[in-house]
Design a protein around this motif. Structure first.
Motif, PDB file in Angstrom:
ATOM      1  N   ALA A 168       5.446  23.158 -10.464  1.00 58.11           N
ATOM      2  CA  ALA A 168       6.155  23.801 -11.568  1.00 58.11           C
ATOM      3  C   ALA A 168       5.253  24.838 -12.236  1.00 58.11           C
ATOM      4  O   ALA A 168       4.024  24.749 -12.177  1.00 58.11           O
ATOM      5  CB  ALA A 168       6.608  22.754 -12.582  1.00 58.11           C
ATOM      6  N   GLN A 169       5.921  25.817 -12.898  1.00 55.73           N
ATOM      7  CA  GLN A 169       5.153  26.978 -13.327  1.00 55.73           C
ATOM      8  C   GLN A 169       4.832  27.017 -14.804  1.00 55.73           C
ATOM      9  O   GLN A 169       4.102  27.873 -15.262  1.00 55.73           O
ATOM     10  CB  GLN A 169       5.908  28.246 -12.913  1.00 55.73           C
ATOM     11  N   ASP A 170       5.423  26.131 -15.600  1.00 54.17           N
ATOM     12  CA  ASP A 170       4.983  26.096 -16.995  1.00 54.17           C
ATOM     13  C   ASP A 170       4.800  24.660 -17.463  1.00 54.17           C
ATOM     14  O   ASP A 170       5.198  23.714 -16.784  1.00 54.17           O
ATOM     15  CB  ASP A 170       5.938  26.878 -17.901  1.00 54.17           C
ATOM     16  N   THR A 171       4.195  24.527 -18.596  1.00 59.68           N
ATOM     17  CA  THR A 171       3.804  23.213 -19.088  1.00 59.68           C
ATOM     18  C   THR A 171       5.001  22.290 -19.274  1.00 59.68           C
ATOM     19  O   THR A 171       5.000  21.143 -18.854  1.00 59.68           O
ATOM     20  CB  THR A 171       3.077  23.372 -20.436  1.00 59.68           C
ATOM     21  N   ARG A 210       6.401  21.094 -15.956  1.00 60.34           N
ATOM     22  CA  ARG A 210       5.433  20.207 -15.303  1.00 60.34           C
ATOM     23  C   ARG A 210       5.493  18.806 -15.892  1.00 60.34           C
ATOM     24  O   ARG A 210       5.625  17.810 -15.191  1.00 60.34           O
ATOM     25  CB  ARG A 210       4.018  20.740 -15.510  1.00 60.34           C
ATOM     26  N   LEU A 211       5.369  18.799 -17.208  1.00 63.65           N
ATOM     27  CA  LEU A 211       5.330  17.497 -17.886  1.00 63.65           C
ATOM     28  C   LEU A 211       6.630  16.735 -17.677  1.00 63.65           C
ATOM     29  O   LEU A 211       6.647  15.541 -17.383  1.00 63.65           O
ATOM     30  CB  LEU A 211       5.077  17.695 -19.392  1.00 63.65           C
ATOM     31  N   ALA A 243      -0.140  15.246 -19.891  1.00 62.14           N
ATOM     32  CA  ALA A 243      -0.631  16.334 -20.722  1.00 62.14           C
ATOM     33  C   ALA A 243      -2.133  16.219 -20.948  1.00 62.14           C
ATOM     34  O   ALA A 243      -2.747  17.086 -21.557  1.00 62.14           O
ATOM     35  CB  ALA A 243       0.110  16.347 -22.048  1.00 62.14           C
TER      36      ALA A 243
END
Lengths: 616, 373
Positions: free
Chosen positions: B303-306, B309-310, B183
């Motif tokens: 990946a397309q959102d936070t 992804r995280l 992050a």
């Protein structure tokens, strides 16, 4: 949220994640490289080192104890053999709590205190990974009981092996001896590398004296084992060399006849072939069962033997020292003749006692009324004491000592069994050294009839009889006449060993003495004439009665009135046939009474067993 | 290559069965490969089919779990995250209060049907929770957010460490940390925390159990107690070292087959691999592992959102920690912590959790919206 911002954030975030992911992957990769470096160190650089360690883990060296050599008598009768037996062994390395394991085992099989003690002793001496025997000679029942519970005892195993056994028990036990478990004492003296895996060692007798030959050479095998020590397979094997078989000079038949002839008496008898020194019978009674000792005798049985008044564990033949009594008279006579102190025709008057000039003390003859006028032949035949008192005084202690010592009196015979004692042929010098006293003439007198300080062992006495029989050749008595390699039938005989030859100035002297000895058995007045009456061969012998207890001058000896332990020892030496001696014997019957009545018949039975091949 | 960055916006026509079944072919194939390889090693380590059957059943459950989780859209997962976390923490509390003791540690909850280790749930719930929390606002996270995140990690971690289960606590801590790091944790703060942790080592030592301290001592000097705690390490080093480059051959490892190597079908199975297949055999396993980690990170990047992804990044990197810690421990680089070698070691619920994690990765990969034509 405006799309643009989201998109921008998205791109920003993407870049951030990419960057961070790259960092993390790099760190991960770096750690992997460190790991690979470690693995390359272990698997490539230090590979040889670890390979060796892994081999050491896997491969163990196991000793293969050799089979102990067998013992036969001269006719090939087995006297000591190896029988299959099961033993319980423990590998300390695999036991967490030894005490608990032993306690648990004790509920399944009987463990005596002596087993535990021995086990603990061995445990401190042996490496932890070597199995140590706890119990020997398990019964089939014990084996079955343990096998059922085996899973409860990792590290405890039953192993099959061979155990020493003496099929004839007490017969000739004092000669053969026995093996026992190796104890702490024995461990100190051992060549431990050759005894790896060996549990027993000769403790006494031939088993001890010939330990080096009987034991053999240990073998080794490389085995692959699990971490628990279980053997998976043998990689390499160097077979053990079995111990050598021994053939004894003993003749079981003669031995048995001799032992039976003693009846309930204690005592000893030795029979020797005068031509080569072969010991034909080696009797020490009472005897014991050597099998009791093989696996550790229990305390009660041991104290029963040890505290027995008749001392069954005492090797009388080798270590018993007795006054020779009148059996010494032929040698005295020979000394007198050969040294020119007397002749065959010289006569002495025997009134039943003897006195020294200027001394009140009377030296009594065994026959209170006296033998009248006697020559040497009469003196030996009737065992006249007075004649020999006089002869002894004429010879003097120094001459007596030097002449008698030629025959081997006062000296160990050198028989091949460990533990022989030397007896005692007293001398002026000995008395000064040992007692710090001068020699008195009275002592010369009683030495002349084999009393006083004079002591012989039965073996010694028999050997001197053999010297008389073979005309002066002193042979070393031997009890093993041949050895044999385990896998061969060829015997390697041991040659007789001639130690010394006595120089004879006149053969006639020798003949006279032997003639007199023949009269002891076959003459009309001989003290052992009872055994000569029906003898198909001619025997030369001499009786003896050794005092255990000094009689006062006027006291009358009454066998029934005194304690059995203080009764006289009965002795007899003999050889036969007179013309061509094949066997010489000495018999000593402790507290037996008269030599002619008790010892001579035993000797006759031994002679019969050997010469007539009579089966007892 | 499994993945080429230029193809980030994939053509709809290329989306075949993988998208319909929500499976990721490269990941799936590698997982199959690794598990097969693992079974071959386990066969040798565990002495035949006897040990393989339960392991096969366990793998079947794990792959089924993975497949089911792959069907759950990440959005739903994200919505469920706080609930999963709270339930997880409550279960951990229950373990501490009523848990069953097994093997000296209190890890299991007896649910009458199955014995359940809540710490396994937390392996997924913690990174999910931290990702959920941080995904709410702009990255990189603010200081206070970091503090909150640290709390979200520390509470379950300490509860698990208390059980004690140092291995799992370590995995959970690192999974949370990876989320924070991905992050955008500031380097300065990272350095600060590193110093703080180093400084806290002696304090940590003070709170460690005796057996844990012993493990550290053993690592530093295994020969100090060759028959006790050092035995594992000494024997596993001998096993690996004696394997050499090419190994002694399948079923032919003397250390492994003759019982010299303790726990050879579980935590120390890496030594069996090293002994029987040598360095090359280890390389093969690491190839599988590397593909899995790299593929996982690719999924994270794509990946397309936070949140996804995280989460994807954290799950992949945690897997990386998993095998590096185990192999490091078996080869004597790290102290002995009870972590299995993923997809090779026998038993444990951990394989189910691990596969569930890969299921989430596949879900993230296959539920993406198309951004371009």
């Amino acid at each position: 949220m405006p799309t643009r911002l989201t998109l921008k954030d998205h791109l920003l975030e993407s870049r951030l994640i990419m960057q961070r992911a790259f960092v993390l992957l790099s760190i991960g990769g770096l750690l992997c490289l460190v790991l690979f470096a470690r693995l390359i160190y272990l698997q490539v650089i230090a590979h040889e080192h670890y390979r060796t360690l892994s081999e050491d883990n896997r491969v163990k060296l196991q000793p293969l104890p050799p089979n102990r050599g067998l013992i036969y008598d001269r006719n090939g009768i087995l006297l000591a053999e190896n029988l299959p037996s099961y033993r319980l062994e423990i590998t300390p390395e695999q036991i967490d709590d030894m005490q608990a394991t032993l306690d648990a085992l004790a509920k399944i099989v009987q463990i005596r205190d002596i087993d535990r003690t021995r086990f603990e002793q061995l445990r401190t001496r042996k490496p932890r990974f070597e199995s140590i025997p706890l119990l020997f000679n398990l019964s089939d029942e014990d084996v079955a009981r343990f096998s059922v519970n085996r899973h409860l005892f990792p590290g405890v195993e039953i192993s099959a092996g061979l155990a020493r056994h003496y099929p004839h028990g007490a017969l000739a036990a004092h000669a053969i001896g026995y093996v026992g478990r190796i104890d702490e004492q024995a461990l100190k003296e051992l060549d431990t590398s050759n005894y790896r895996g060996t549990t027993h060692i000769g403790k006494i007798g031939i088993e001890k004296s010939y330990e080096g030959l009987l034991h053999g050479t240990v073998g080794l095998q490389q085995v692959e084992t699990t971490a628990q020590g279980r053997v998976l397979r043998v990689l390499n094997r160097n077979a053990p060399a079995s111990g050598r078989n021994l053939y004894l000079t003993l003749d079981s038949r003669v031995q048995l006849a001799a032992e039976r002839a003693f009846g309930e008496f204690s005592g000893s008898a030795i029979a020797i072939d005068p031509n080569n020194g072969d010991v034909l019978a080696f009797v020490s009674l009472p005897s014991y069962d050597p099998n009791l000792f093989v696996n550790g005798i229990d305390f009660a049985a041991y104290s029963a033997l040890k505290d027995n008044d008749r001392q069954p564990l005492f090797n009388r033949a080798l270590r018993g020292q007795y006054p020779p009594g009148s059996t010494v008279k032929p040698f005295m006579g020979l000394a007198g003749l050969e040294l020119g102190v007397t002749t065959s025709h010289s006569r002495t008057y025997c009134p039943g006692y003897y006195t020294l000039a200027g001394n009140e003390r009377k030296y009594r003859d065994w026959k209170r009324t006296g033998h009248g006028t006697v020559d040497l032949d009469n003196a030996i035949t009737q065992s006249c004491d007075v004649y020999f008192y006089d002869l002894a005084l004429s010879l003097g202690i120094d001459n007596m000592h030097s002449y008698l010592s030629h025959f081997g009196f006062g000296r160990a015979t050198g028989i091949d069994i460990i533990g022989e004692v030397s007896g005692l042929l007293p001398s002026r010098e000995w008395k000064r050294k040992r007692r710090n006293q001068p020699w008195f003439p009275g002592e010369t007198i009683i030495t002349g009839i084999g009393q006083g300080f004079f002591l012989v062992t039965p073996l010694q006495l028999a050997n001197t009889a053999a010297v008389l029989a073979n005309g002066g050749r002193i042979l070393q008595p031997n009890i093993v006449h041949a050895e044999q390699a385990a896998n061969s039938s060829a015997l390697q005989p041991y040659p007789p060993r001639l130690l010394e030859t006595i120089t004879i100035s006149q053969q006639a002297h020798w003949d006279d003495v032997i003639h007199a000895m023949t009269d002891v058995v076959h003459g009309a007045r001989g003290t052992a004439r009872a055994i000569g009456v029906n003898s198909p061969y001619r025997i030369a012998g001499k009786t003896g009665t050794a005092q255990v207890y000094g009689l006062k001058e006027e006291e009358k000896y009454d066998a029934n009135a005194i304690d059995e332990k203080l009764r006289d020892h009965a002795l007899f030496i003999a050889f036969a046939p007179v013309d061509d001696p094949k066997i010489a014997v000495a018999v000593i019957v402790e507290n037996g009474g008269g030599g002619g009545s008790v010892a001579a018949p035993i000797a006759r039975k031994i002679l019969d067993a050997y010469l007539l091949k009579e089966t007892p | 290559m499994i993945f080429t960055p230029s193809r980030r916006h994939e053509d709809a026509s290329r989306r075949g069965w993988q998208y319909r079944l929500h499976l990721d072919a490269p990941l799936l194939l590698t997982l199959f490969g690794a598990c097969t390889y693992g079974l071959i090693i386990l066969y040798s380590a565990g002495g035949g089919m006897r040990i393989l059957e339960p392991q096969l059943i366990r793998l079947a459950i794990a792959f089924t779990g993975m497949f089911l989780l792959a069907q759950v859209p990440p959005r739903l997962l994200q919505r469920l995250t706080p609930w999963a976390f709270v339930v997880g923490v409550l279960l951990l509390l229950a373990v501490l209060l009523f848990g069953e003791i097994s093997g000296g540690a209190q890890r299991w909850l007896n649910l009458y049907v199955v014995r359940f280790q809540p710490s396994e749930l937390m392996k997924l719930a913690v990174p999910m929770m931290v990702a959920w929390y941080l995904a709410d606002s702009r990255l990189p996270p603010h200081r206070w957010q970091l503090l909150a995140a640290a709390l979200l990690i520390a509470v379950p971690m300490l509860m698990i460490a208390k059980q004690p289960d140092l291995g799992t606590a370590l995995l959970i801590a690192s999974s949370g940390f990876f989320v924070v790091f991905l992050a955008g944790l500031q380097w300065r703060l990272l350095a600060f925390f590193s110093i703080l942790v180093t400084a806290a080592m002696p304090v940590l030592w003070h709170f460690m159990h005796d057996y844990q301290r012993q493990r550290v001592i053993t690592l530093l000097n295994p020969e100090s107690d060759p028959l006790g705690s050092g035995y594992h390490i000494i024997q596993s080093k001998i096993a690996i070292g004696s394997g050499g480059l090419f190994g002694k051959g399948w079923l032919n490892g003397t250390q492994s087959q003759l019982d010299f190597l303790p726990e050879r079908s579980t935590d120390f199975i890496f030594a069996v691999l090293g002994e029987e297949f040598g360095f090359l055999g280890i390389l093969l396993l690491f190839t599988f592992y590397a593909i899995i980690v790299v593929r996982g990170m690719m999924i994270a990047i794509q990946a397309q959102d936070t949140y996804t992804r995280l989460l994807a990044g954290s799950l992949s990197m945690t897997f990386c920690v998993y095998f590096i810690v185990n192999t490091g421990m078996v080869s004597g680089l790290l102290p002995v912590v009870g972590l299995p070698l993923p997809m090779v070691s026998y038993g444990g619920t951990s394989i189910v959790t691990l596969m569930a994690g890969f299921g989430i990765l596949m879900s993230i990969q296959t539920h993406r919206k198309l951004l371009a034509t």
